[in-house]
Write a protein that holds these residues in place. Structure first.
Motif, short mmCIF file in Angstrom:
data_model
loop_
_atom_site.label_atom_id
_atom_site.label_comp_id
_atom_site.label_asym_id
_atom_site.label_seq_id
_atom_site.Cartn_x
_atom_site.Cartn_y
_atom_site.Cartn_z
N SER A 283 12.79 2.51 -1.93
CA SER A 283 14.17 2.73 -2.36
C SER A 283 14.27 2.46 -3.86
CB SER A 283 15.10 1.77 -1.61
OG SER A 283 14.92 0.46 -2.11
N GLY A 284 15.41 2.87 -4.45
CA GLY A 284 15.61 2.66 -5.89
C GLY A 284 15.52 1.18 -6.26
N GLN B 193 0.82 -1.22 0.00
CA GLN B 193 0.00 0.00 0.00
C GLN B 193 0.85 1.27 0.00
OE1 GLN B 193 -3.02 -0.44 -0.70
NE2 GLN B 193 -3.04 -2.64 -0.30
N HIS B 194 2.16 1.12 -0.17
CA HIS B 194 3.02 2.30 -0.23
C HIS B 194 2.98 2.90 -1.64
CE1 HIS B 194 4.44 0.75 3.53
NE2 HIS B 194 5.40 1.64 3.64
N TYR B 195 3.35 4.18 -1.70
CA TYR B 195 3.45 4.84 -3.01
C TYR B 195 4.90 4.80 -3.48
CZ TYR B 195 -1.34 6.18 -2.42
OH TYR B 195 -2.70 6.10 -2.28
N ARG C 282 12.44 -3.47 -8.54
CA ARG C 282 11.77 -4.77 -8.39
C ARG C 282 10.29 -4.65 -8.71
NH1 ARG C 282 15.26 -5.38 -3.83
NH2 ARG C 282 13.59 -5.12 -2.32
N ALA C 283 9.69 -3.50 -8.32
CA ALA C 283 8.27 -3.29 -8.62
C ALA C 283 8.06 -3.14 -10.14
CB ALA C 283 7.75 -2.06 -7.89
N ASN C 284 8.96 -2.42 -10.79
CA ASN C 284 8.88 -2.30 -12.25
C ASN C 284 9.00 -3.67 -12.91
OD1 ASN C 284 8.72 0.54 -13.35
ND2 ASN C 284 10.39 0.83 -11.90
N PHE C 285 9.91 -4.49 -12.35
CA PHE C 285 10.11 -5.82 -12.90
C PHE C 285 8.88 -6.70 -12.64
CE2 PHE C 285 12.34 -10.11 -12.23
CZ PHE C 285 12.17 -10.47 -13.56
N LEU C 286 8.32 -6.58 -11.42
CA LEU C 286 7.12 -7.37 -11.10
C LEU C 286 5.98 -7.00 -12.07
CD1 LEU C 286 5.49 -9.35 -9.40
CD2 LEU C 286 5.17 -7.58 -7.67
N ARG C 287 5.90 -5.72 -12.39
CA ARG C 287 4.86 -5.29 -13.32
C ARG C 287 5.02 -5.98 -14.69
NH1 ARG C 287 3.07 0.93 -13.68
NH2 ARG C 287 3.30 1.21 -15.90
N GLY D 297 20.00 -0.41 -14.01
CA GLY D 297 20.85 0.69 -14.49
C GLY D 297 21.26 1.70 -13.45
N LYS D 298 20.32 2.12 -12.59
CA LYS D 298 20.65 3.28 -11.74
C LYS D 298 21.06 2.89 -10.32
CE LYS D 298 17.33 6.05 -14.26
NZ LYS D 298 16.01 5.43 -14.35
N LEU D 299 21.45 1.64 -10.12
CA LEU D 299 21.72 1.19 -8.76
C LEU D 299 23.22 1.15 -8.46
CD1 LEU D 299 19.21 -1.78 -8.73
CD2 LEU D 299 18.84 0.51 -7.84
N ASP D 300 23.55 1.26 -7.17
CA ASP D 300 24.95 1.11 -6.78
C ASP D 300 25.37 -0.34 -6.97
OD1 ASP D 300 24.94 -0.37 -3.93
OD2 ASP D 300 23.16 0.88 -4.14
#
Ligand SMILES: Nc1ncnc2c1ncn2[C@@H]1O[C@H](COP(=O)(O)OP(=O)(O)OP(=O)(O)O)[C@@H](O)[C@H]1O
Ligand SMILES: [Mg+2]
Length: 252
Positions: free
Chosen positions: A131-132, A124-126, A137-142, A158-161
């Motif tokens: 975190s990045g 239920q978080h926005y 992971r949410a983009n991937f789950l989608r 791409g944008k992760l440490d």
């Protein structure tokens, strides 16, 4: 399973961004595309996803011409595509909703994956509250929840440490190995490409074309020990030579 023949893109006559390219991805294969910034990698993936039109060429998926068609693959574009006004749960169910699944059924299906994707407790978080790495992971789950056999992923880490990135790679490779998905994956990162892939398609600088296919001989499941192996180092050297080849710089 996926065949590209002579796929090209030119925005203006004298400035092609993608020269005619051929690529075959077999069922269950993990193929990476690697190449310098601006060589047309995202353009090619957008064309396969049907969200950008090729200037030439044809795309077949499971024997059918799908050129200019959307809806055949789970697609994760290079930019974060989460809507800030939707919760993470309601973001990831979008592909299911688009396919006509009712909201409650889609939510129930998505919820069963939250723990596997390390997002439990954040349903239920926005997006701005994550975190990045969690957003990735949410983009991937989608993309994953589209239920499509073919996943098109544009620099998902791409944008992760480096540390978060490697943790996610190890998690991601387990999910791909277990799900049997066919994956076409874009990256700038040579270690990532070698660690994850069955095959790597190497692009020339802009205007891009595929200059070589490299088969990765390692079996699965893969472990961290691979990075230190002589074979890994020799494949990396080959990639370095191809990506920094003087010939490509001279012919630009
Ligand atoms: N709408 C557009 N009009 C004109 N040129 C464009 C357009 N969209 C992209 N380009 C150009 O096409 C080229 C390829 O872009 P693309 O995003 O495919 O590169 P990329 O290989 O994915 O790069 P990166 O690794 O930085 O993501 C770039 O030089 C870009 O400027
Ligand atoms: Mg790109």
């Amino acid at each position: 399973m996926l065949t590209l023949k002579g796929v090209s893109k030119t925005y203006s006559k004298d400035q092609p961004v993608l020269l005619p390219s051929d690529l075959i991805v077999e069922k269950g294969e993990f193929v990476s595309i690697i190449g310098p910034s601006g060589c047309g990698k995202s353009t090619l993936l957008d064309i396969i996803a049907g969200v950008n039109k090729p200037s030439g060429g044809i795309i077949h998926y499971k024997g059918k011409d799908i050129t200019n068609q959307t809806g055949h693959a789970g697609y994760m574009p290079q930019s974060d595509v989460l809507f800030p006004w939707r919760t993470i749960l309601d973001n990831v169910i979008l592909p299911l909703e688009l396919q006509g699944t009712g909201k409650e059924k889609a939510r129930a299906e998505a919820l069963s994956f939250f723990s596997q994707f390390g997002l439990e407790g954040f349903e239920q978080h926005y997006p701005s509250m994550l975190s990045g790495g969690m957003r990735q992971r949410a983009n991937f789950l989608r993309a994953f929840l589209s239920g499509k056999e073919l996943l098109l992923l544009d620099e998902p880490f791409g944008k992760l440490d480096a540390m978060t990135r490697h943790k996610l790679q190890k998690w991601f490779i387990r999910i791909c190995e277990a799900s049997g998905k066919t994956v076409l994956f874009i990256t700038h990162d040579m270690d990532e490409a070698i660690f994850l892939s069955d095959r790597i398609a190497v692009f020339s600088p802009r205007p891009g074309r595929i200059i070589e296919h490299i088969d990765i001989p390692f079996g699965r499941p893969r472990t961290d020990q691979l990075f230190a192996s002589a074979e890994f180092v020799s494949i990396k050297q080959k990639l370095l030579d191809l990506l920094h080849s003087k010939n490509h710089l001279e012919t630009r």
